[in-house]
Design an enzyme around this catalytic site. Structure first.
Site, short mmCIF file in Angstrom:
data_model
loop_
_atom_site.label_atom_id
_atom_site.label_comp_id
_atom_site.label_asym_id
_atom_site.label_seq_id
_atom_site.Cartn_x
_atom_site.Cartn_y
_atom_site.Cartn_z
N GLU A 147 41.96 25.53 21.68
CA GLU A 147 41.23 26.53 20.90
C GLU A 147 40.51 25.94 19.69
O GLU A 147 40.95 24.95 19.11
CB GLU A 147 42.15 27.66 20.45
CG GLU A 147 43.19 27.28 19.43
CD GLU A 147 44.03 28.47 19.01
OE1 GLU A 147 43.47 29.54 18.68
OE2 GLU A 147 45.27 28.34 19.02
N GLU A 164 47.27 38.74 18.76
CA GLU A 164 47.75 37.62 17.95
C GLU A 164 47.30 37.86 16.51
O GLU A 164 46.44 37.16 15.98
CB GLU A 164 47.23 36.27 18.47
CG GLU A 164 48.09 35.12 17.93
CD GLU A 164 47.38 33.77 17.93
OE1 GLU A 164 48.06 32.77 18.13
OE2 GLU A 164 46.16 33.73 17.71
#
Length: 257
Positions: free
Chosen positions: A143, A240
């Site tokens: 990411e 998240e």
């Protein structure tokens, strides 16, 4: 609406990790992810998954000393052996727990290091990890993270990630697209998702600013979620975020969607 999963490292933190499985199931979730599950044994996690009929969909590979501020070591030229040991541990957990995805964090660029060597180290680590994960039918993702929350993090935008992934040259490597980080770094969420969904292996979200639940910031999540639904993306979309209050109170947006 997408198939939602919940990150037990950031939600239900009112409880010890082992108790969050039950809380997630009671709240209606069927799928979970855990950033770093290694404080629990494989046997403990398996028991909780089976007991509460949950599926673990993603974990992170060990990322160095998190407590002292490390956020991954995959770009660190002097820690390749440690990185490989961490990947082996993540694969051992993932295979035993039927977890289909592992996230490898690049980390903060080490000081007094040559940029070219840092980049080549990360590329080598991504390639070797992609190969090892592919052998176990595990999807590798990595990411990009915004420069406000983690200054100096090596990977910051989706375009930078995809250019680097092209140099890695392995099909078993995709982007973990975190809507929170990408809104801060580049915006244009819907178009980026629609045009690049085949290069995205996992999606996470939080609102901006604050990294809290939808409805606390500027992102129109109804439009974003509808756009994801309109693509070929077949994976889960994971909560998240840091609940502004209690986790259950913060889930009111989900009940209204």
């Amino acid at each position: 609406m997408p198939d939602f999963a919940v990150n037990l490292s950031m939600l239900f933190t009112e409880l010890p990790l082992k108790q969050r499985f039950k809380a997630a199931a009671k709240a209606g979730f069927k799928k979970i992810e855990i950033q770093f599950p290694y404080e629990l044994s494989i046997e403990e996690i398996r028991h909780e998954l089976d007991e509460h009929q949950l599926e673990l969909i993603l974990i992170n590979a060990p990322a160095g000393d998190w407590a002292t501020g490390e956020r991954g070591i995959a770009c660190h030229p002097d820690r390749i052996n440690e990185q490989q040991q961490g990947v082996a541990k993540a694969i051992r957990y993932a295979t035993a727990l039927n977890c289909q995805k592992i996230n490898l964090l690049a980390g903060i660029t080490p000081q007094n290091s040559e940029k070219a060597q840092v980049k080549s180290t990360f590329i080598r680590n991504l390639y070797s990890t992609a190969v090892a994960c592919d052998a176990e039918n595990i999807q590798l993702v990595s990411e990009a993270i915004n420069t406000q929350d983690i200054p100096g993090f090596f990977l910051n935008t989706s375009d930078q990630a995809w250019q680097l992934f092209a140099e890695v040259g392995h099909a078993n490597l995709k982007l973990q697209f975190d809507i929170y980080h990408m809104q801060i770094m580049q915006g244009n969420l819907i178009q980026t998702l629609q045009e690049n969904i085949d290069r995205i292996g996992h999606i996470q979200f939080a609102d901006v600013p604050g990294r809290h639940e939808p409805g606390t910031g500027e992102i129109n999540f109804t439009n974003v979620f509808n756009a994801i639904d309109a693509t070929s993306y077949a994976g889960s979309v994971s909560l998240e975020y840091i609940p502004l209050g209690s986790t259950l109170t913060g889930l009111s947006w989900l009940n209204q969607s």
